[in-house]
Design a protein around this motif. Structure first.
Motif, PDB file in Angstrom:
ATOM      1  N   GLN A 102      18.105  40.699  80.405  1.00  0.00           N
ATOM      2  CA  GLN A 102      18.885  41.796  80.785  1.00  0.00           C
ATOM      3  C   GLN A 102      19.680  42.462  79.712  1.00  0.00           C
ATOM      4  O   GLN A 102      20.314  41.846  78.885  1.00  0.00           O
ATOM      5  N   VAL A 103      19.457  43.965  79.643  1.00  0.00           N
ATOM      6  CA  VAL A 103      20.152  44.405  78.636  1.00  0.00           C
ATOM      7  C   VAL A 103      21.708  44.820  78.953  1.00  0.00           C
ATOM      8  O   VAL A 103      21.978  44.973  79.847  1.00  0.00           O
ATOM      9  N   VAL A 104      22.323  44.605  77.843  1.00  0.00           N
ATOM     10  CA  VAL A 104      23.887  44.531  77.964  1.00  0.00           C
ATOM     11  C   VAL A 104      24.540  45.583  77.337  1.00  0.00           C
ATOM     12  O   VAL A 104      24.058  45.764  75.899  1.00  0.00           O
ATOM     13  N   TYR A 105      25.186  46.766  77.672  1.00  0.00           N
ATOM     14  CA  TYR A 105      25.665  47.890  77.007  1.00  0.00           C
ATOM     15  C   TYR A 105      26.896  47.640  76.459  1.00  0.00           C
ATOM     16  O   TYR A 105      27.770  47.272  77.341  1.00  0.00           O
ATOM     17  N   ASN A 106      27.301  47.835  75.243  1.00  0.00           N
ATOM     18  CA  ASN A 106      28.498  47.692  74.590  1.00  0.00           C
ATOM     19  C   ASN A 106      29.072  48.994  74.485  1.00  0.00           C
ATOM     20  O   ASN A 106      28.577  49.574  73.340  1.00  0.00           O
ATOM     21  N   PHE A 166      37.395  56.369  69.046  1.00  0.00           N
ATOM     22  CA  PHE A 166      37.078  55.062  69.132  1.00  0.00           C
ATOM     23  C   PHE A 166      37.293  54.571  70.868  1.00  0.00           C
ATOM     24  O   PHE A 166      37.971  55.007  71.311  1.00  0.00           O
ATOM     25  N   ASP A 167      36.087  53.730  70.944  1.00  0.00           N
ATOM     26  CA  ASP A 167      36.248  53.157  72.490  1.00  0.00           C
ATOM     27  C   ASP A 167      36.405  51.675  72.352  1.00  0.00           C
ATOM     28  O   ASP A 167      35.964  50.833  71.613  1.00  0.00           O
ATOM     29  N   TYR A 168      36.951  51.155  73.624  1.00  0.00           N
ATOM     30  CA  TYR A 168      37.231  49.855  73.724  1.00  0.00           C
ATOM     31  C   TYR A 168      36.853  49.395  75.118  1.00  0.00           C
ATOM     32  O   TYR A 168      37.437  49.777  75.987  1.00  0.00           O
ATOM     33  N   GLN A 169      35.686  48.397  75.187  1.00  0.00           N
ATOM     34  CA  GLN A 169      35.220  48.107  76.632  1.00  0.00           C
ATOM     35  C   GLN A 169      36.043  46.491  76.861  1.00  0.00           C
ATOM     36  O   GLN A 169      36.031  45.893  76.293  1.00  0.00           O
ATOM     37  N   PHE A 170      36.483  46.498  78.257  1.00  0.00           N
ATOM     38  CA  PHE A 170      37.262  45.505  78.632  1.00  0.00           C
ATOM     39  C   PHE A 170      36.909  45.303  80.251  1.00  0.00           C
ATOM     40  O   PHE A 170      36.463  46.318  80.948  1.00  0.00           O
ATOM     41  N   ALA A 171      37.085  44.309  80.627  1.00  0.00           N
ATOM     42  CA  ALA A 171      37.493  43.807  82.104  1.00  0.00           C
ATOM     43  C   ALA A 171      36.270  43.555  83.040  1.00  0.00           C
ATOM     44  O   ALA A 171      36.555  43.819  84.379  1.00  0.00           O
TER      45      ALA A 171
END
Length: 237
Positions: free
Chosen positions: A38-42, A77-82
């Protein structure tokens, strides 16, 4: 001794088949089916990009509501969380075609407005992601290069003064961004800029006291490069 040895061999030969008959049957186990990763996008990381689109001033603006071409650059700049939320910060700069609109006043007085040809913003943004898609909202500080007003009476330039003709303001917007390849994303975005109201405080009598809003509505299509941090980065099995 020879007889004893032959007797032991014969006894062993008889015992092995009997022991084998008492063993339980071997259970058949089916091999597990192959499952594709399964591809996970970040979305975490820095990015730069460019955009094209159009700008439309409000109906109560000195620039009129004619469409103007717009193009520019952005970075952030981006930050992925939660784990499906993304927050970040973005700086954006756009160039526009100048637009001159004439307004008639009683007494044959005409106000000529040459629109701002540069827009900038620094915004925070918050979005929700599912798979390769990101839906986001943004807001923050906006800047422009001025709106170049001029007043003419019977074709002759006249002096005037204004209040509130500011270069700084605020901006809000929303958009949809989509990762179409590793490290690459495309976006469609609406952004509104507001620089307050402009009021003529001095000059020819017909224009004194006239008040106009200074704003811009923009629609943009853009592409971002994410320095290898965007796109599929891992697999789950």
């Amino acid at each position: 001794m020879k007889r004893f040895f032959l007797s032991a061999v014969a006894l062993s030969a008889l015992a092995v088949p009997a022991f084998a008959a008492d063993m339980p049957a071997r259970t058949y186990t089916k091999a597990p089916a192959f499952t594709a990763p399964q591809v996970v996008y970040n979305w975490t990381g820095f990015y730069i990009g460019g955009h094209l689109g159009g700008a439309f001033a409000g109906n109560n603006s000195l620039e009129g509501n004619n469409a103007r071409f717009l193009g520019g650059v952005q970075g952030g700049f981006d930050y992925q969380f939660a784990p499906n939320w993304v927050m970040g910060v973005e700086a954006q700069y756009s160039w526009m075609d100048r637009n001159t609109t004439n307004f008639g006043f009683p007494g044959a007085t005409v106000v000529s407005s040459t629109g701002a040809n540069q827009l900038g913003s620094v915004t925070g943004r918050l979005g929700y992601t599912w798979g390769p898609a990101l839906l986001y909202a943004k807001g923050g500080y906006a800047w422009r290069d001025g709106n170049g007003l001029g007043v003419n009476v019977a074709g002759v330039p006249a002096g005037f003064t204004t209040s509130g003709n500011t270069k700084g303001g605020y901006t809000v917007g929303a958009g949809l961004e989509y990762m179409f390849a590793p490290s690459w994303s495309a976006k469609a975005e609406y952004q509104y800029y507001n620089f307050g109201n402009t009021t003529f405080t001095g000059g020819p009598a017909p224009v004194v006291g006239s008040r106009f809003n200074s704003d811009e509505h923009t629609v943009k299509l853009g592409v971002n490069y994410r320095f290898g941090w965007g796109g599929p980065v891992a697999g789950k099995y």
